[in-house]
Scaffold this motif. Structure first.
Motif, mmCIF file in Angstrom:
data_model
loop_
_atom_site.group_PDB
_atom_site.id
_atom_site.type_symbol
_atom_site.label_atom_id
_atom_site.label_comp_id
_atom_site.label_asym_id
_atom_site.label_seq_id
_atom_site.Cartn_x
_atom_site.Cartn_y
_atom_site.Cartn_z
ATOM 1 N N GLN A 1 -50.320 3.989 -22.183
ATOM 2 C CA GLN A 1 -49.868 5.310 -21.763
ATOM 3 C C GLN A 1 -50.331 5.610 -20.343
ATOM 4 N N SER A 2 -51.474 5.104 -19.981
ATOM 5 C CA SER A 2 -52.078 5.377 -18.681
ATOM 6 C C SER A 2 -51.719 4.287 -17.677
ATOM 7 N N GLY A 3 -51.395 4.704 -16.456
ATOM 8 C CA GLY A 3 -51.129 3.732 -15.412
ATOM 9 C C GLY A 3 -52.359 2.916 -15.064
ATOM 10 N N ALA A 4 -53.500 3.592 -14.947
ATOM 11 C CA ALA A 4 -54.734 2.890 -14.599
ATOM 12 C C ALA A 4 -55.101 1.875 -15.668
ATOM 13 N N MET A 5 -54.946 2.264 -16.950
ATOM 14 C CA MET A 5 -55.323 1.353 -18.029
ATOM 15 C C MET A 5 -54.243 0.323 -18.318
ATOM 16 N N CYS A 6 -53.200 0.318 -17.518
ATOM 17 C CA CYS A 6 -52.285 -0.816 -17.476
ATOM 18 C C CYS A 6 -52.720 -1.762 -16.362
#
Length: 702
Positions: free
Chosen positions: A166-171
């Motif tokens: 869901q998160s860009g950073a956690m992708c």
């Protein structure tokens, strides 16, 4: 759920708000797709420029030579809403809305615009990823429908791992970790607000790809457990392990999740139980998310071999590493394998007389002069039926060692695929050689053992999850009422759960009569009112009364306390239940996951020092018994100093009955709290509920 694979290899892509600057958000998708050889038609849309990064630019979507299959939207605010409407009208299949300022903000206009966007898309049957998304990246096809900077910092390479977040950073973070380790990533998808397409829904399409062998998933909330169940089922059919990180585990994390994605995070114990039920491993942080990737890719997940006495084998050329690895195994509750007599004999035959051939196996520094030692030892260990995993520690190697020969022997051992093999090597240059051979290499024995513990337990979770039914669709009622203790105990008795023989009494005379009827044994008196669920807070519980006058005076006192506090009520009289362990069992309807059953240590400290496990029904006795065995209090349940073991079966039976009731069609029970339940020792000793609070749907008896 529709097929979303068109997002992975679209025939054509329009970038609305395209930029000639390849470092701008509207320019990066064009830059990436051009560089990665995207084979479809790529249409920049920008009315201000005749060309964008060497491609013809178009003033509008309507002006394109064809209706694009997917549109990437890089314009802001109302312009993004209007672009979605245009795409929906023209028949675009899907939009990736990178723009922010929508449902993730507290601004009501942002929420309104997001709802307008979603309504327009749904009417046309068009799917939306986002808004507020970093975008989607499919490196197998070169379709990069996003703007992550990480793809510049760590150049893409197709591979067996998929990342959906869901998160860009956690992708980007796990993608970067994997690429720095030389591991290829096939998908790196960030879904943002999940207004339409959810991370779980997109991940279901991802794990259906035959080239994906591992999914890393980040969720900030779980709005649809059914979508995650679907994902888990598809992954299980393909044998794809799923490792998930779910944010918002703390109170502060829940607040952050709400402000970041516009949705509250789910309570951590329930999410733990949910993932375990589905055979998904729950990571605790971003490092944990990627730590065991090499082991997952080494071989398919396999549950432990038949038999209970299986464990970890440790092999090293250092006695210290053997000791430290054994300590790490204890830290992770990994049993050390007990080698068979045949294995010990074979090891004695191939190792120097001064080497240790029990587990751990120390081949000693003789490895420097005889590089074939691992080649002699490892096949012997592979054949031992008591081994379910192996860690090989090589703290010192390099000059003077035949590294190529050692690598070949370890590689042959690991590729046998009998069980997972982790190699702990402190020297980066030596570890790199092992890594290039496809081995799972770790910097030290502690991380190696931790990762082995993860994959072996994950295999057990996954095997146990196969064939489990879907979760119940029951959710909390709009209103509920609390039964007083007497009625709560009666409701439990109606479910077949043993309860203490409690008598409701309106006055002191009735209390004495109840005391007489029980044979004047020591009794408990409690104030009884549906308005008071924590009776001890008001001093409404008295224990060990053995005299009629004491019973009468205590009854009058408790009734007076209720009256002074404005509560109508009665007292209950029940016999004391002693010589038992205090445990608890409860159930409630979670607004997201539905029926939830909790069991654990009971008593007054249950909320301050919780020792509980959560189960999501339907479940059977075996699952409940395993939950009990995992409690910190579990050692107290066995034989203790001459006393018999506790009757765990009675406790388990109560938990199963509660689970069955909470999932029963037509059940009106909303919540049950039994604390304490007195668990007796000895076979058939039983368990008795002595205090209970039951909530039922408003205005209706259970």
């Amino acid at each position: 759920m529709t097929d979303l694979s068109f997002f992975h290899a679209p025939r054509s892509v329009a970038v609305i708000g395209a930029s000639d600057n390849p470092d701008k958000i509207g320019g990066r998708p064009i830059r990436y797709m051009s560089a990665l050889g995207y084979a479809g038609a790529l249409y920049p849309v920008n009315p201000s420029r005749p060309s964008i990064q060497g491609l013809p630019s178009h003033p509008s979507v309507e002006a394109l030579p064809e209706v694009p299959e997917v549109a990437v939207i890089a314009v802001a605010g109302q312009a993004a809403v209007d672009a979605v409407a245009t795409c929906a009208r023209l028949g675009v299949r899907g939009c990736v809305v990178m723009s922010s300022g929508f449902g993730e903000t507290p601004d009501p206009d942002g929420r309104r615009r997001q709802d307008e966007m979603l309504t327009t898309a749904r009417r046309a049957g068009m799917r939306i990823v986002g808004p507020n998304t970093q975008g989607l990246a499919s490196f197998g096809s070169g379709a990069v429908l996003g703007f992550s900077t990480m793809f510049t910092e760590e150049p893409p390479a197709d591979g067996p791992v998929a990342v959906v977040s869901q998160s860009g950073a956690m992708c980007s973070v796990p993608y970067g970790m994997l690429r720095r380790r030389g591991i290829g990533v096939r998908y790196a998808h960030a879904t943002g607000n999940d207004a339409d397409v959810s991370a779980a829904e997109l991940a279901t399409t991802v794990v259906a790809d035959p080239d994906v062998r591992l999914l890393l998933l980040y969720l900030e909330d779980i709005r649809s457990p059914a979508a995650v169940e679907e994902l888990a089922e598809v992954a299980a059919r393909r044998g794809v392990p799923v490792v998930a990180l779910s944010g918002g585990r703390s109170v502060g994390g829940q607040r952050a999740a709400a402000s970041h994605t516009g949705a509250l995070a789910n309570e951590t114990r329930v999410v733990d139980a949910f993932f375990e039920r589905l055979g998904i491993w729950r990571a605790r942080n971003s490092t944990d998310l990627t730590a065991a990737v090499d082991l997952y890719l080494q071989a398919p997940l396999r549950p432990r071999r038949d038999g209970a006495d299986r464990g970890l084998a440790i092999v090293s050329n250092s006695g210290a590493i053997c000791v430290l690895a054994a300590d790490a195994a204890a830290d992770h509750d990994l049993r050390l394998a007990h080698f068979s007599p045949q294995t010990r004999e074979r090891l004695d035959a191939v190792l120097p007389t001064f080497a240790a051939t029990a587990n751990p196996v120390d081949v000693t520094a003789a490895l420097m002069t005889d590089s074939s030692l691992f080649g002699k030892v490892l096949p012997v260990i592979s054949a031992d039926p008591g081994v379910e995993a192996c860690v090989i520690g090589i703290p010192v190697a390099g000059r003077g060692y035949d590294i190529a020969s050692i690598v070949a022997d370890v590689q042959a051992f690991a590729q046998d695929g009998t069980f997972p093999v982790a190699v702990a090597i402190a020297q980066p240059e030596v570890g790199a050689v092992f890594g290039e051979a496809g081995l799972a290499v770790f910097d030290d024995e502690a991380t190696a053992v931790a990762s082995l513990a993860q994959v072996t337990r994950h295999a057990e979770f996954a095997a146990a999850a196969l064939g489990r039914p879907r979760l119940s669709a029951r959710r909390p009622a709009t209103s509920a009422r609390t039964l007083d203790e007497a009625d709560s105990l009666a409701a439990l008795a109606g479910l077949g759960i043993p309860t203490v023989a409690a008598t409701r009494c309106a006055d002191a005379a009735e209390a004495v009569a109840a005391f007489d009827a029980l044979g004047r044994v020591p009794v408990v008196l409690k104030g009884c009112s549906a308005a008071v669920t924590h009776k001890s807070d008001l001093g409404l519980v008295r224990l060990g009364l053995a005299d009629a006058d004491d019973v009468a005076s205590t009854a009058r006192e408790l009734l007076g306390t209720l009256a002074r506090n404005g509560f109508a009520g009665s007292v209950i009289v029940a016999p004391m239940v002693g010589a038992a362990l205090e445990v608890m069992v409860g159930a409630h309807l979670d607004p997201v996951f539905g029926p939830v059953v909790v069991l654990g240590a009971g008593g007054t400290t249950v909320e301050m020092i919780p020792d509980v496990r959560v189960l999501l029904p339907p479940f059977g006795a075996a699952e409940a018994r395993a939950a009990v065995a995992s409690l910190r209090m579990a050692p107290l349940l066995g034989p203790v100093r001459g006393e018999d073991a506790a009757d765990v079966d009675a406790w388990v039976d109560a938990a199963v009955r509660l689970g069955d009731e909470m999932t029963r069609a037509g059940s009106q029970v909303v919540s049950v709290d039994v604390n304490p339940m007195m668990l007796r020792r000895g076979a058939g000793g039983g368990a008795v509920a002595v205090d209970a609070v039951v909530l039922v749907e408003g205005g209706v008896e259970p």
